[in-house]
Design a protein around this motif. Structure first.
Motif, PDB file in Angstrom:
ATOM      1  N   LEU A 110      -0.865  -3.220  -7.296  1.00  0.00           N
ATOM      2  CA  LEU A 110      -2.249  -3.707  -7.365  1.00  0.00           C
ATOM      3  C   LEU A 110      -2.458  -4.883  -6.410  1.00  0.00           C
ATOM      4  O   LEU A 110      -3.491  -4.967  -5.740  1.00  0.00           O
ATOM      5  CB  LEU A 110      -2.581  -4.122  -8.799  1.00  0.00           C
ATOM      6  CG  LEU A 110      -2.910  -2.993  -9.784  1.00  0.00           C
ATOM      7  CD1 LEU A 110      -2.879  -3.501 -11.219  1.00  0.00           C
ATOM      8  CD2 LEU A 110      -4.282  -2.400  -9.474  1.00  0.00           C
ATOM      9  N   LEU A 111      -1.487  -5.790  -6.354  1.00  0.00           N
ATOM     10  CA  LEU A 111      -1.601  -6.944  -5.463  1.00  0.00           C
ATOM     11  C   LEU A 111      -1.643  -6.509  -3.997  1.00  0.00           C
ATOM     12  O   LEU A 111      -2.412  -7.047  -3.198  1.00  0.00           O
ATOM     13  CB  LEU A 111      -0.438  -7.904  -5.705  1.00  0.00           C
ATOM     14  CG  LEU A 111      -0.441  -8.645  -7.056  1.00  0.00           C
ATOM     15  CD1 LEU A 111       0.863  -9.408  -7.252  1.00  0.00           C
ATOM     16  CD2 LEU A 111      -1.626  -9.590  -7.153  1.00  0.00           C
ATOM     17  N   ILE A 112      -0.807  -5.534  -3.647  1.00  0.00           N
ATOM     18  CA  ILE A 112      -0.780  -5.052  -2.261  1.00  0.00           C
ATOM     19  C   ILE A 112      -2.097  -4.359  -1.911  1.00  0.00           C
ATOM     20  O   ILE A 112      -2.691  -4.613  -0.850  1.00  0.00           O
ATOM     21  CB  ILE A 112       0.415  -4.102  -2.052  1.00  0.00           C
ATOM     22  CG1 ILE A 112       1.732  -4.875  -2.143  1.00  0.00           C
ATOM     23  CG2 ILE A 112       0.315  -3.405  -0.693  1.00  0.00           C
ATOM     24  CD1 ILE A 112       2.964  -4.005  -2.114  1.00  0.00           C
ATOM     25  N   MET A 113      -2.574  -3.486  -2.820  1.00  0.00           N
ATOM     26  CA  MET A 113      -3.830  -2.775  -2.553  1.00  0.00           C
ATOM     27  C   MET A 113      -5.018  -3.729  -2.554  1.00  0.00           C
ATOM     28  O   MET A 113      -5.941  -3.586  -1.741  1.00  0.00           O
ATOM     29  CB  MET A 113      -4.027  -1.678  -3.603  1.00  0.00           C
ATOM     30  CG  MET A 113      -3.102  -0.494  -3.441  1.00  0.00           C
ATOM     31  SD  MET A 113      -3.466   0.502  -1.979  1.00  0.00           S
ATOM     32  CE  MET A 113      -4.990   1.301  -2.489  1.00  0.00           C
ATOM     33  N   GLY A 114      -5.001  -4.704  -3.471  1.00  0.00           N
ATOM     34  CA  GLY A 114      -6.144  -5.583  -3.615  1.00  0.00           C
ATOM     35  C   GLY A 114      -6.233  -6.702  -2.598  1.00  0.00           C
ATOM     36  O   GLY A 114      -7.338  -7.160  -2.274  1.00  0.00           O
ATOM     37  N   PHE A 115      -5.083  -7.149  -2.073  1.00  0.00           N
ATOM     38  CA  PHE A 115      -5.098  -8.306  -1.184  1.00  0.00           C
ATOM     39  C   PHE A 115      -4.519  -8.032   0.199  1.00  0.00           C
ATOM     40  O   PHE A 115      -4.543  -8.915   1.060  1.00  0.00           O
ATOM     41  CB  PHE A 115      -4.325  -9.465  -1.827  1.00  0.00           C
ATOM     42  CG  PHE A 115      -4.955  -9.927  -3.123  1.00  0.00           C
ATOM     43  CD1 PHE A 115      -6.099 -10.706  -3.112  1.00  0.00           C
ATOM     44  CD2 PHE A 115      -4.405  -9.564  -4.339  1.00  0.00           C
ATOM     45  CE1 PHE A 115      -6.685 -11.132  -4.299  1.00  0.00           C
ATOM     46  CE2 PHE A 115      -4.985  -9.982  -5.534  1.00  0.00           C
ATOM     47  CZ  PHE A 115      -6.131 -10.768  -5.508  1.00  0.00           C
ATOM     48  N   ALA A 130      -8.982  -0.497  -8.069  1.00  0.00           N
ATOM     49  CA  ALA A 130      -8.186  -0.359  -9.290  1.00  0.00           C
ATOM     50  C   ALA A 130      -7.987   1.108  -9.655  1.00  0.00           C
ATOM     51  O   ALA A 130      -6.874   1.531 -10.007  1.00  0.00           O
ATOM     52  CB  ALA A 130      -8.866  -1.101 -10.440  1.00  0.00           C
ATOM     53  N   ILE A 131      -9.056   1.895  -9.571  1.00  0.00           N
ATOM     54  CA  ILE A 131      -8.964   3.326  -9.896  1.00  0.00           C
ATOM     55  C   ILE A 131      -7.985   4.023  -8.960  1.00  0.00           C
ATOM     56  O   ILE A 131      -7.130   4.809  -9.396  1.00  0.00           O
ATOM     57  CB  ILE A 131     -10.356   3.981  -9.812  1.00  0.00           C
ATOM     58  CG1 ILE A 131     -11.257   3.478 -10.949  1.00  0.00           C
ATOM     59  CG2 ILE A 131     -10.245   5.507  -9.875  1.00  0.00           C
ATOM     60  CD1 ILE A 131     -12.697   3.953 -10.834  1.00  0.00           C
ATOM     61  N   LEU A 132      -8.108   3.740  -7.666  1.00  0.00           N
ATOM     62  CA  LEU A 132      -7.246   4.398  -6.679  1.00  0.00           C
ATOM     63  C   LEU A 132      -5.785   4.008  -6.875  1.00  0.00           C
ATOM     64  O   LEU A 132      -4.889   4.868  -6.845  1.00  0.00           O
ATOM     65  CB  LEU A 132      -7.713   4.029  -5.271  1.00  0.00           C
ATOM     66  CG  LEU A 132      -6.981   4.719  -4.115  1.00  0.00           C
ATOM     67  CD1 LEU A 132      -7.164   6.222  -4.184  1.00  0.00           C
ATOM     68  CD2 LEU A 132      -7.483   4.184  -2.772  1.00  0.00           C
ATOM     69  N   THR A 133      -5.536   2.720  -7.101  1.00  0.00           N
ATOM     70  CA  THR A 133      -4.151   2.256  -7.266  1.00  0.00           C
ATOM     71  C   THR A 133      -3.514   2.846  -8.510  1.00  0.00           C
ATOM     72  O   THR A 133      -2.384   3.347  -8.466  1.00  0.00           O
ATOM     73  CB  THR A 133      -4.115   0.714  -7.342  1.00  0.00           C
ATOM     74  OG1 THR A 133      -4.774   0.161  -6.208  1.00  0.00           O
ATOM     75  CG2 THR A 133      -2.687   0.220  -7.376  1.00  0.00           C
TER      76      THR A 133
END
Length: 258
Positions: A110-115, A130-133
């Protein structure tokens, strides 16, 4: 930010509350402070909507990815003779995907995808992130569940389908997958429940789910007991409902077999 104190609340409370023990007055005050005052119950309802949206969206993505990966891997493993180069490349990609996604924590993903990868700039983009991750993460587990279910079906079933004139896709769709689904339904149900609980991690990318709602209320009330116990109770009720629905579905499928 308005802070409601116990002294202010008790001064305006109904007379019957004054007759209660002090500890019970404190509990009622905290419940009022968490749910009633300034309509704070809406934090939980709004958070639940987000939690449901993330869970359902991630489940759909996870099932689609998981089934594709499972079919590629089972096709490669059951191929007669040496598989084609394309099939071997796809199988290698699927193996790496499953290994990486199952071998790293969901919070890190989540951290990698989000930031790093997406860096969402709006609430809608954060929800999609969030849905994709979670969907990609769930797909790795669904893939192994589905693969085990498909491999559990006797090879004679495929041969019977071919003897009836069905091609590979038709054999999988009409013969193998329906039987495999019955075998993997309990495991898929467990994955759904785990996915629902894992949505609590989306707070790390600042998504306003039900867990974030409890954290916001704690920051407003300066008390953690009632908000977090209420949060645990909400997840428990949701899991119990899902467990009951899955049990009913399994029961109907067993009756259909008879």
């Amino acid at each position: 930010m308005t802070v409601l104190t116990f002294a202010n609340w008790i001064a305006e409370a109904p007379s019957w509350i004054l007759t209660l023990p002090k500890w019970l007055q404190q509990i009622i005050f905290q419940l009022y402070q968490v749910f009633v005052y300034e309509n704070r119950w809406q934090f939980f309802t709004d958070g639940l909507i987000t939690t449901f949206a993330v869970t359902i969206g991630a489940l759909i993505i996870g099932i689609i990815i998981g089934m594709i990966v499972a079919l590629i891997r089972t096709t490669h493993d059951s191929a007669s003779g040496k598989p084609s180069i394309i099939l071997r490349v796809l199988n290698t990609i699927c193996k790496v995907y499953v290994t990486v996604l199952r071998g790293t924590p969901l919070m890190v993903q989540l951290l990698i995808m989000g930031f790093v990868v997406m860096v969402p700039k709006s609430s809608a983009q954060t929800t999609f992130c969030a849905i994709l991750t979670l969907g990609i993460n769930s797909g790795a587990y669904v893939a192994e569940i589905a693969r085990s279910g498909i491999m559990s079906i006797n090879a004679g079933q495929s041969e019977a389908g071919r003897s009836l004139g069905l091609n590979y896709v038709q054999t999988m769709w009409y013969i193998i997958l329906p039987q495999a689904f019955k075998n993997i339904l309990p495991a898929l149900g467990n994955e759904l429940i785990a996915l629902l609980k894992e949505t609590s991690l989306v707070t790390v990318i600042a998504l306003q789910d039900v867990t974030k709602a409890a954290q916001v209320i704690v920051s407003k009330t300066y008390t953690a007991v009632i908000p977090y116990i209420s949060l645990a109770a909400i997840y428990l009720v949701l899991v119990m409902i899902l467990t009951k629905l899955l049990a009913l579905l399994e029961g109907r499928m067993r009756k259909g077999e008879r």
